[in-house]
Write an enzyme that holds these catalytic residues in place. Structure first.
Site, short mmCIF file in Angstrom:
data_model
loop_
_atom_site.label_atom_id
_atom_site.label_comp_id
_atom_site.label_asym_id
_atom_site.label_seq_id
_atom_site.Cartn_x
_atom_site.Cartn_y
_atom_site.Cartn_z
N GLY A 1 -17.99 11.07 -2.82
CA GLY A 1 -18.22 11.95 -2.03
C GLY A 1 -18.63 13.24 -2.50
O GLY A 1 -19.77 13.97 -1.66
N HIS A 2 -18.61 13.98 -3.53
CA HIS A 2 -19.35 15.02 -4.16
C HIS A 2 -20.81 14.50 -4.43
O HIS A 2 -21.86 15.40 -4.23
CB HIS A 2 -18.50 15.23 -5.62
CG HIS A 2 -17.18 16.04 -5.43
ND1 HIS A 2 -17.14 17.16 -4.74
CD2 HIS A 2 -15.95 15.51 -5.56
CE1 HIS A 2 -15.92 17.54 -4.74
NE2 HIS A 2 -15.37 16.43 -5.25
N CYS A 3 -20.94 13.10 -4.75
CA CYS A 3 -22.61 12.77 -5.02
C CYS A 3 -23.19 12.84 -3.59
O CYS A 3 -24.39 13.08 -3.52
CB CYS A 3 -22.29 11.44 -5.63
SG CYS A 3 -21.56 11.14 -7.18
#
Length: 525
Positions: free
Chosen positions: A72-74
């Protein structure tokens, strides 16, 4: 050797090379290993273990993101990374952004010790063995500026008064290093800091006339700003030299306004300032009487610079999350709250006096000297707190339930935003239903973001604690598998598992940690 025979031999030789993948035939690569063409996607180089070497040779400055498709952070970083690539492409062909699908390239993730996603590493001048860890911003302009300061100069060399004044006039905050010898190691320290302080503009000079113009007689770092006192000096210690950590703290402290209004733009800098004590004034900016209180608040701030950060929170803006964190309602403004960001202990004035400079000063000194005790948040006890299989605990009924000497109490400490807590909720309900008729067993839960317990810090979500019946206020932290079968064995065995039961994996990672409720606080505030 005659012509026909020579032709046959040449054809056989070419065929053999083609079969071995070394010729131009369709069965092998068109280039040697490491020379494969590097594909691009949205202006970003897409690397593999075959193409990294070539990319390093062709681009003197290369920032590589190791990502996972499911991360998700990517995904959140992706649009900013694309924008940063476009910014840099317009400025230089030498500096490039690249990415590597980590799970698909285990050789590279092992080589560069990638253990989480996204991980970004900066390669300079083709050096593959010692890349620099990227710890800069995650938005486009910040990424681009971080790279600019490593590829180019992080400071402006100032030669005369006109150049120095022009730099100061052009920016709200300017930092100038005045050094009599630019070969001194203190200059290297100054330049290293300038590489990472991306929200400030830096200058450097050794000109005597500039020392004289600004009233300096020895090496000094000066912060010029268009607010508050206008200037702050940091003299270089003649014996110890320039300490980067001390200078960094000085610049962060003095580059901030004495009083900062809290909003989405200022919050990152508020937390980056590394000032542990924050004093918050909650007012309604739409009301003139509330706005008049700002004068006294500002008047009290100067003596506390570097020790207490003064922050204004507008209750009429989108700051409900801040109010909730401090257990406040908008109608209670104007009021003050004090928090230590390391301990997360909160303090409130013992009397509701007018917000004058004297009252604010007295409250600050009382907290810092330990005369004011911290307060703990607690929700009200729900009328039906014990009417469901999972009992609802809050700060006000925790003690009487958890330490009931006739009950074995199993408590889930959770956060409403925690994904792991949400996933575990059905299992916890099933556990409570299973033991519903056991009079000596209570299954309960407590929202640890809205209820604070003295002596029971919660650092991760969900945290599970078992309070066995009997005297002595015993507490056992549950650290095994979170399934109904294992929970049942734990309860049936008196608060412990058979030795053969496997231990649980480490606690849930970010964001389900309250070493993150200050991280959660930082993100939400």
């Amino acid at each position: 050797m005659d012509g026909p025979l020579l032709s046959v031999l040449l054809l056989l030789l070419l065929g053999a090379l083609s079969l071995r993948g070394q010729g131009p035939g369709p069965g092998g690569p068109s280039e040697e290993p490491g020379k494969e063409e590097v594909p691009e996607e949205d202006g970003i180089l897409v690397l593999s273990h075959r193409t990294l070497g070539r990319a390093l040779q062709e681009h003197p400055a290369l920032l590589v993101e190791f990502y996972a498709p499911w991360c998700g952070h990517c995904k959140a970083l992706a649009p900013e990374y694309i924008k940063a690539a476009a910014l840099l492409a317009a400025e230089s062909a030498k500096t490039r952004l690249a990415k590597v699908d980590g799970p698909s390239e285990p050789e590279l993730t092992k080589e560069f010790a990638v253990t989480e996603y996204p991980t970004l590493k900066f390669f300079r001048n083709g050096n593959r063995t010692d890349p620099e860890e990227y710890t800069g911003p995650r938005e486009a302009e910040g990424i681009a500026e971080w790279l600019r300061r490593r590829v180019g100069s992080s400071t402006t060399r100032l030669e005369d008064e006109e150049g120095a004044q022009a730099l100061i006039d052009a920016h709200d905050v300017v930092v100038i290093g005045f050094f009599q010898d630019l070969q001194d190691e203190d200059v290297a320290t100054f330049l290293a800091l300038a590489q990472d302080a991306l929200d400030m503009t830096f200058g450097l000079t050794d000109r005597p006339q500039l020392f004289q113009k600004f009233g300096l007689t020895k090496d000094t770092v000066v912060l010029f700003k268009k607010f508050d006192e206008g200037r702050a000096d940091f003299p270089v210690d003649e014996e110890l030299g320039l300490d980067q950590g001390d200078l960094s703290r000085f610049l962060l402290t003095h580059s901030m306004h004495l009083v900062t209004e809290f909003n989405s733009q200022t919050s990152p800098k508020i937390f980056a300032a590394r000032i542990l004590n924050h004093l918050l004034l909650f007012i309604n900016q739409t009301l003139a009487p509330h706005q008049e209180l700002l004068a006294g608040f500002r008047e009290a701030a100067p003596p506390f610079r570097g020790q207490v950060l003064f922050v204004v929170v507008d209750v009429s803006a989108n700051n409900n999350h801040v109010l909730q964190y401090f257990g406040l309602r908008a109608e209670e403004a104007p009021t003050l709250r004090f928090i230590n960001m390391e301990t997360t202990k909160k303090y409130k004035p013992e009397d509701r006096g007018p917000v004058t400079a004297a009252w604010v000063t007295t409250f600050c000194h009382s907290v810092l000297s330990g005369k004011v005790k911290p307060y703990l948040l607690s929700q009200e006890v729900p009328p039906d707190w014990d009417q469901h299989p999972v009992k609802t605990l809050v700060g006000k009924n925790f003690e009487q339930v958890a330490f009931d000497e006739t009950k074995n109490v199993f408590i889930k400490f959770y956060a409403p935003w925690c994904t792991h807590c949400k996933e575990m909720a059905p299992t916890w309900e099933a556990l409570a239903e299973k033991y519903r008729d056991h009079e000596d067993i209570i299954i309960a839960e407590l929202d640890a973001t809205a209820n604070e317990l003295e002596g029971f810090p919660v650092h991760g979500f969900p945290t599970l604690k078992y309070f066995p019946a009997g005297q002595g206020r015993k507490v056992i932290e549950y650290k095994s598998a979170r399934d109904l079968e294992t929970f049942s064995k734990f309860l049936d065995n008196g608060g412990k598992l058979p030795e053969e039961e496997p231990a649980e994996e480490p606690s849930a990672p970010f964001p389900d940690t309250l070493a993150n409720s200050t991280v959660d606080l930082k993100e939400e505030l």
